[in-house]
Design an enzyme around this catalytic site. Sequence first.
Site, PDB file in Angstrom:
ATOM      1  N   GLN A 133       0.932  -1.205  -0.075  1.00 16.60           N
ATOM      2  CA  GLN A 133      -0.049  -0.421  -0.473  1.00 16.60           C
ATOM      3  C   GLN A 133       0.862   1.060   0.137  1.00 16.60           C
ATOM      4  O   GLN A 133       1.750   1.360   0.895  1.00 16.60           O
ATOM      5  CB  GLN A 133      -1.418  -0.175   1.382  1.00 16.60           C
ATOM      6  CG  GLN A 133      -1.642   1.277   1.478  1.00 16.60           C
ATOM      7  CD  GLN A 133      -2.607   0.979   2.440  1.00 16.60           C
ATOM      8  OE1 GLN A 133      -2.782   1.873   3.475  1.00 16.60           O
ATOM      9  NE2 GLN A 133      -3.824   1.270   2.238  1.00 16.60           N
ATOM     10  N   TYR A 165      -5.955  10.944   3.873  1.00 15.89           N
ATOM     11  CA  TYR A 165      -4.295  11.277   3.182  1.00 15.89           C
ATOM     12  C   TYR A 165      -4.059  11.895   1.786  1.00 15.89           C
ATOM     13  O   TYR A 165      -5.055  12.135   1.591  1.00 15.89           O
ATOM     14  CB  TYR A 165      -3.804   9.573   3.532  1.00 15.89           C
ATOM     15  CG  TYR A 165      -3.600   8.932   4.854  1.00 15.89           C
ATOM     16  CD1 TYR A 165      -3.111   9.648   5.713  1.00 15.89           C
ATOM     17  CD2 TYR A 165      -4.075   8.172   5.529  1.00 15.89           C
ATOM     18  CE1 TYR A 165      -3.175   9.009   7.515  1.00 15.89           C
ATOM     19  CE2 TYR A 165      -4.430   7.648   6.306  1.00 15.89           C
ATOM     20  CZ  TYR A 165      -3.925   7.826   7.062  1.00 15.89           C
ATOM     21  OH  TYR A 165      -4.061   7.652   8.913  1.00 15.89           O
ATOM     22  N   GLY A 212      -9.519  -6.409   8.824  1.00 17.10           N
ATOM     23  CA  GLY A 212      -8.330  -6.040   9.628  1.00 17.10           C
ATOM     24  C   GLY A 212      -8.369  -5.963  10.487  1.00 17.10           C
ATOM     25  O   GLY A 212      -7.565  -7.492  10.847  1.00 17.10           O
ATOM     26  N   ARG A 213      -9.334  -5.564  11.627  1.00 20.55           N
ATOM     27  CA  ARG A 213      -8.961  -5.744  13.084  1.00 20.55           C
ATOM     28  C   ARG A 213      -9.445  -7.726  13.928  1.00 20.55           C
ATOM     29  O   ARG A 213      -8.006  -8.014  14.108  1.00 20.55           O
ATOM     30  CB  ARG A 213      -9.939  -5.351  13.963  1.00 20.55           C
ATOM     31  CG  ARG A 213      -9.173  -3.889  14.210  1.00 20.55           C
ATOM     32  CD  ARG A 213     -11.463  -3.524  14.474  1.00 20.55           C
ATOM     33  NE  ARG A 213     -11.907  -2.892  14.036  1.00 20.55           N
ATOM     34  CZ  ARG A 213     -12.547  -2.906  13.698  1.00 20.55           C
ATOM     35  NH1 ARG A 213     -12.717  -2.006  14.382  1.00 20.55           N
ATOM     36  NH2 ARG A 213     -13.623  -2.095  12.596  1.00 20.55           N
TER      37      ARG A 213
HETATM   38  C1  LIG Z   1      -4.106  -0.719  13.962  1.00 15.99           C
HETATM   39  C2  LIG Z   1      -5.232  -0.126  12.294  1.00 15.99           C
HETATM   40  C3  LIG Z   1      -4.199   0.067  11.534  1.00 15.99           C
HETATM   41  C4  LIG Z   1      -4.157   0.665  10.273  1.00 15.99           C
HETATM   42  N1  LIG Z   1      -3.576   0.980   9.175  1.00 15.99           N
HETATM   43  C5  LIG Z   1      -4.161   1.165   7.755  1.00 15.99           C
HETATM   44  C6  LIG Z   1      -3.399   2.006   7.573  1.00 15.99           C
HETATM   45  O1  LIG Z   1      -2.050   1.458   7.434  1.00 15.99           O
HETATM   46  N2  LIG Z   1      -4.025   1.820   5.598  1.00 15.99           N
HETATM   47  C7  LIG Z   1      -5.139   2.067   5.260  1.00 15.99           C
HETATM   48  O2  LIG Z   1      -5.358   2.112   4.361  1.00 15.99           O
HETATM   49  N3  LIG Z   1      -6.193   0.832   6.643  1.00 15.99           N
HETATM   50  C8  LIG Z   1      -5.210   0.782   7.807  1.00 15.99           C
HETATM   51  N4  LIG Z   1      -6.535   0.753   8.620  1.00 15.99           N
HETATM   52  C9  LIG Z   1      -7.604   0.883   8.850  1.00 15.99           C
HETATM   53  C10 LIG Z   1      -8.615  -1.072   8.314  1.00 15.99           C
HETATM   54  O3  LIG Z   1      -7.222  -1.390   6.899  1.00 15.99           O
HETATM   55  C11 LIG Z   1      -9.769  -1.431   8.225  1.00 15.99           C
HETATM   56  O4  LIG Z   1     -10.156  -0.380   7.406  1.00 15.99           O
HETATM   57  C12 LIG Z   1     -10.284  -1.154   9.872  1.00 15.99           C
HETATM   58  O5  LIG Z   1     -10.136  -2.139  10.706  1.00 15.99           O
HETATM   59  C13 LIG Z   1     -11.893  -2.427   9.134  1.00 15.99           C
HETATM   60  O6  LIG Z   1     -11.798  -3.473   9.492  1.00 15.99           O
HETATM   61  P1  LIG Z   1     -12.248  -3.791  10.043  1.00 15.99           P
HETATM   62  O7  LIG Z   1     -13.680  -4.166  10.956  1.00 15.99           O
HETATM   63  O8  LIG Z   1     -12.366  -5.346   9.577  1.00 15.99           O
HETATM   64  O9  LIG Z   1     -10.526  -3.897  11.271  1.00 15.99           O
HETATM   65  C14 LIG Z   1      -5.305   0.044  10.497  1.00 15.99           C
HETATM   66  C15 LIG Z   1      -6.847   0.047  10.786  1.00 15.99           C
HETATM   67  C16 LIG Z   1      -6.154  -0.312  12.098  1.00 15.99           C
HETATM   68  C17 LIG Z   1      -7.167  -1.211  13.292  1.00 15.99           C
END
Ligand SMILES: Cc1cc2nc3c(=O)[nH]c(=O)nc-3n(C[C@H](O)[C@H](O)[C@H](O)COP(=O)(O)O)c2cc1C
Length: 376
Positions: A103, A184, A327-328
Amino acid sequence: MDKQINTLHSPLILGDLHLKNRIIMAPLTRTRANNPGHVPTDLMREYYEQRATAGLIISEGTWVSERGQGWYGAPGLYNIEQSRAWEHITSAVHAKGGLIFAQLWHQGSISLSEFFEDGRLPLAPSAINPLQMVHVKDGLKMSEVPQEMTLSDIQQAVEDFRKSAQFAKDAGFDGVQLQAGYIYLIMQFLHESTNQRTDLYGGNIENRARFLFEVLDAVLTIWPAERVSIKTGPMLNEQGIFKAVPSTLKTLEYVYNKLNQYKLSHLLLMRQLADLNGTPLVALQGDDVLNHARKHYFGKIILNVDIEPDHAENLVSSEEVDAIAFGREYIANPDLVERLLIGASLNPQRPEGYYGSSPEGYTDYPFISHIPVFNS
Ligand SMILES: Cc1cc2nc3c(=O)[nH]c(=O)nc-3n(C[C@H](O)[C@H](O)[C@H](O)COP(=O)(O)O)c2cc1C
């Protein structure tokens, strides 16, 4: 076996890549890179290797330049040392049969002058404080007023994305994803609250989207379109300056429509994290953000944010979406693919380890086969 589970675990073709399942690891900043230098570490290799059973891993955001930084402990992808370190990671993922995109990330105003050796201000389309908390070494600090980019800064940033895309190729990534969403730099150009320029990069929608498409065109000189993806959509955090405004949807509709010409690998789309009641996006709660995108974007879509496994299965089996990014759940479950296949319970999250520098809360989440069995 449950028929529904089979769809999430069925193969997916993205361009010329054959994914073994539709369970995607979402991009996740985890701040385990070296400082200074922003070089990926062996610990990061272990973490990604553990998650190689995902259909596709999207790496954490990785800066396209030194000027693109703004989060203590995150990695870069703008010099040979970083690229070689990433190569250890991509090789480990490939050796386990996985696929991984990088990314590409420029944080723009979500940064602080203290990150830069010469104390320069962060760059942004306009000198407007985004009013966001920035992750520094020992916690969080409020953002400051950034420096408005000159035309030559903009050209340089486009070139930085191009060079970083080449470093990603050299590092053995399978493709790249532009971070063009959330809060961003690319979104700072798209959003009228952060872009008040009066030149070719500001004002009407076409101008605000110009930077995004120049970056995309530059990256496409390095990668074929089928290996390039984009993360964008109307999802903002609804805090500070990043609140949906009446033009938010129209801007994204313009972007979706134009992206159709590019035949990219996929669009990574976020459902809303924030409460949208009372905002211009109130009609885009839950899956409605997908229904809206589908009307304007005709390529493959990977949906993300707060999607329960059963719902994920329903969405892919009904062909509403091509794959689901977690993600999480991927932070806490390195073997998420296997757990979803057999219907095993998921490890509880330990959010205190999301960011940090140690293996705790990073590489120590148990695999199901590693959970000790005690005889009573
Ligand atoms: C600890 C953490 C770090 C993240 N870092 C990024 C990142 O570097 N780039 C990005 O596009 N999204 C980032 N996100 C967003 C995640 O990709 C994702 O959209 C978010 O966790 C929601 O999805 P989930 O409900 O499956 O966790 C981050 C989220 C979390 C919790």
